[in-house]
Design a protein around this motif. Structure first.
Motif, PDB file in Angstrom:
ATOM      1  N   GLN B   6       0.869  -1.170   0.000  1.00  0.00           N
ATOM      2  CA  GLN B   6       0.000   0.000   0.000  1.00  0.00           C
ATOM      3  C   GLN B   6       0.910   1.226   0.000  1.00  0.00           C
ATOM      4  O   GLN B   6       1.534   1.536   1.022  1.00  0.00           O
ATOM      5  CB  GLN B   6      -0.914  -0.018   1.234  1.00  0.00           C
ATOM      6  N   CYS B  23      -3.531  -0.394  -3.824  1.00  0.00           N
ATOM      7  CA  CYS B  23      -2.983  -1.662  -3.366  1.00  0.00           C
ATOM      8  C   CYS B  23      -2.356  -2.346  -4.570  1.00  0.00           C
ATOM      9  O   CYS B  23      -3.029  -2.547  -5.585  1.00  0.00           O
ATOM     10  CB  CYS B  23      -4.072  -2.542  -2.755  1.00  0.00           C
ATOM     11  N   TRP B  35      -9.944  -6.462   1.069  1.00  0.00           N
ATOM     12  CA  TRP B  35      -9.812  -5.164   1.719  1.00  0.00           C
ATOM     13  C   TRP B  35     -10.539  -5.224   3.060  1.00  0.00           C
ATOM     14  O   TRP B  35     -11.709  -5.604   3.119  1.00  0.00           O
ATOM     15  CB  TRP B  35     -10.414  -4.030   0.893  1.00  0.00           C
ATOM     16  N   TYR B  36      -9.803  -4.845   4.113  1.00  0.00           N
ATOM     17  CA  TYR B  36     -10.370  -4.748   5.456  1.00  0.00           C
ATOM     18  C   TYR B  36     -10.311  -3.295   5.917  1.00  0.00           C
ATOM     19  O   TYR B  36      -9.415  -2.549   5.538  1.00  0.00           O
ATOM     20  CB  TYR B  36      -9.579  -5.598   6.444  1.00  0.00           C
ATOM     21  N   ALA B  65     -13.975  -2.062  -5.444  1.00  0.00           N
ATOM     22  CA  ALA B  65     -12.571  -2.204  -5.799  1.00  0.00           C
ATOM     23  C   ALA B  65     -12.482  -2.820  -7.185  1.00  0.00           C
ATOM     24  O   ALA B  65     -13.337  -3.607  -7.585  1.00  0.00           O
ATOM     25  CB  ALA B  65     -11.824  -3.069  -4.785  1.00  0.00           C
ATOM     26  N   ASN B  75      -7.306  -1.505  -6.384  1.00  0.00           N
ATOM     27  CA  ASN B  75      -7.553  -0.249  -5.681  1.00  0.00           C
ATOM     28  C   ASN B  75      -8.980  -0.160  -5.168  1.00  0.00           C
ATOM     29  O   ASN B  75      -9.931  -0.573  -5.827  1.00  0.00           O
ATOM     30  CB  ASN B  75      -7.262   0.930  -6.610  1.00  0.00           C
ATOM     31  N   LEU B  76      -9.101   0.431  -4.004  1.00  0.00           N
ATOM     32  CA  LEU B  76     -10.393   0.600  -3.326  1.00  0.00           C
ATOM     33  C   LEU B  76     -10.911   2.003  -3.592  1.00  0.00           C
ATOM     34  O   LEU B  76     -10.142   2.967  -3.509  1.00  0.00           O
ATOM     35  CB  LEU B  76     -10.208   0.387  -1.824  1.00  0.00           C
ATOM     36  N   TYR B  89      -7.230   1.360   6.540  1.00  0.00           N
ATOM     37  CA  TYR B  89      -7.642   0.392   5.539  1.00  0.00           C
ATOM     38  C   TYR B  89      -6.463  -0.508   5.173  1.00  0.00           C
ATOM     39  O   TYR B  89      -5.345  -0.021   4.940  1.00  0.00           O
ATOM     40  CB  TYR B  89      -8.165   1.115   4.293  1.00  0.00           C
ATOM     41  N   CYS B  91      -5.154  -3.766   2.758  1.00  0.00           N
ATOM     42  CA  CYS B  91      -5.254  -4.716   1.673  1.00  0.00           C
ATOM     43  C   CYS B  91      -4.570  -6.002   2.141  1.00  0.00           C
ATOM     44  O   CYS B  91      -3.586  -5.937   2.911  1.00  0.00           O
ATOM     45  CB  CYS B  91      -4.539  -4.134   0.449  1.00  0.00           C
TER      46      CYS B  91
END
Lengths: 115, 111
Positions: B6, B23, B35-36, B65, B75-76, B89, B91
């Protein structure tokens, strides 16, 4: 469903003391994990378990021990606490291993300070 | 072993503006990607996951994403940020039994 619960939420230890971080899940997951989170480092795996009676080391196991006597519980033991163990500890569980597509569910964390 | 990077440590965005978090992954085959989000004082919550198929993935809380193999990215995005999106955030990519996480991106939302 409570999901994954952890106790305590916060703890301050003196150098050389010991403690156990508790983790319980009620989703009947076989896989359970302990991670530590340090600023700018993401999460690092300490230990994991694939079922009751089976545990194995992760990336950063030194200074820690675990046991898994039941499906629900996965306590993490710190022996002889050191300042380097100051961190936030997360317990997680999942139906299968990470590459098996199932997500990991995380507890709220335990913030530990060793002084 | 698979890994994710990231590039952005911290992003500040105005409420109502769009957000994109980067990410990049390193793996030859198509990876599984997650993704968290971690809200202050909370554990991690899954926003979305990609395994295969449609490269645009919808998640919770209005996030999406996009998997781009040519750029090795996942990518988010969120079209309009709310103050409650202030969080960290992560990844992540699975490596057999465990998840390998990026270092995280902290998002600050200004009024």
């Amino acid at each position: 469903n409570a999901g994954v619960t952890q106790t305590p939420k916060f703890r301050i230890l003196k150098i050389g003391q010991s403690m156990t971080l508790q983790c319980t899940q009620d989703m009947n997951h076989n896989y359970m994990y302990w991670y530590r989170q340090d600023p700018g480092m993401g999460l690092k795996l300490i230990y994991y378990s694939v079922g009751a009676g089976i545990t194995d080391k992760g990336e950063v196991p030194n200074g820690y021990n675990v046991s898994r006597s039941t499906t629900e519980d996965f306590p993490l033991r710190l022996e002889l606490a050191a300042p380097s163990q100051t961190s936030v500890y997360f317990c997680a569980s999942s139906y299968s291993k990470a590459s098996g597509r199932h997500e990991q569910y995380f507890g709220p964390g335990t913030r530990l300070t060793v002084t | 072993a698979q890994s994710v990077t990231q590039p952005d440590i911290h992003i500040t965005v105005s409420e109502g503006a769009s957000l994109e978090l980067r990410c990049n992954y390193s793996y030859g085959a198509t990876p599984y990607l997650f993704w968290y989000v971690q809200s202050p004082g909370q554990g991690l919550q899954l926003l979305l996951k990609y395994f295969s198929g449609d490269t645009l993935v919808q998640g919770i809380k209005g996030f999406e994403a996009e998997f781009k193999r040519s750029q090795s990215s996942f990518n988010l995005r969120k079209p309009s940020v709310h103050w409650s999106d202030a969080a960290e955030y992560f990844c992540a990519v699975p490596n057999d039994y465990k998840l390998s996480f990026g270092a995280g991106t902290t998002v600050t939302v200004r009024a």
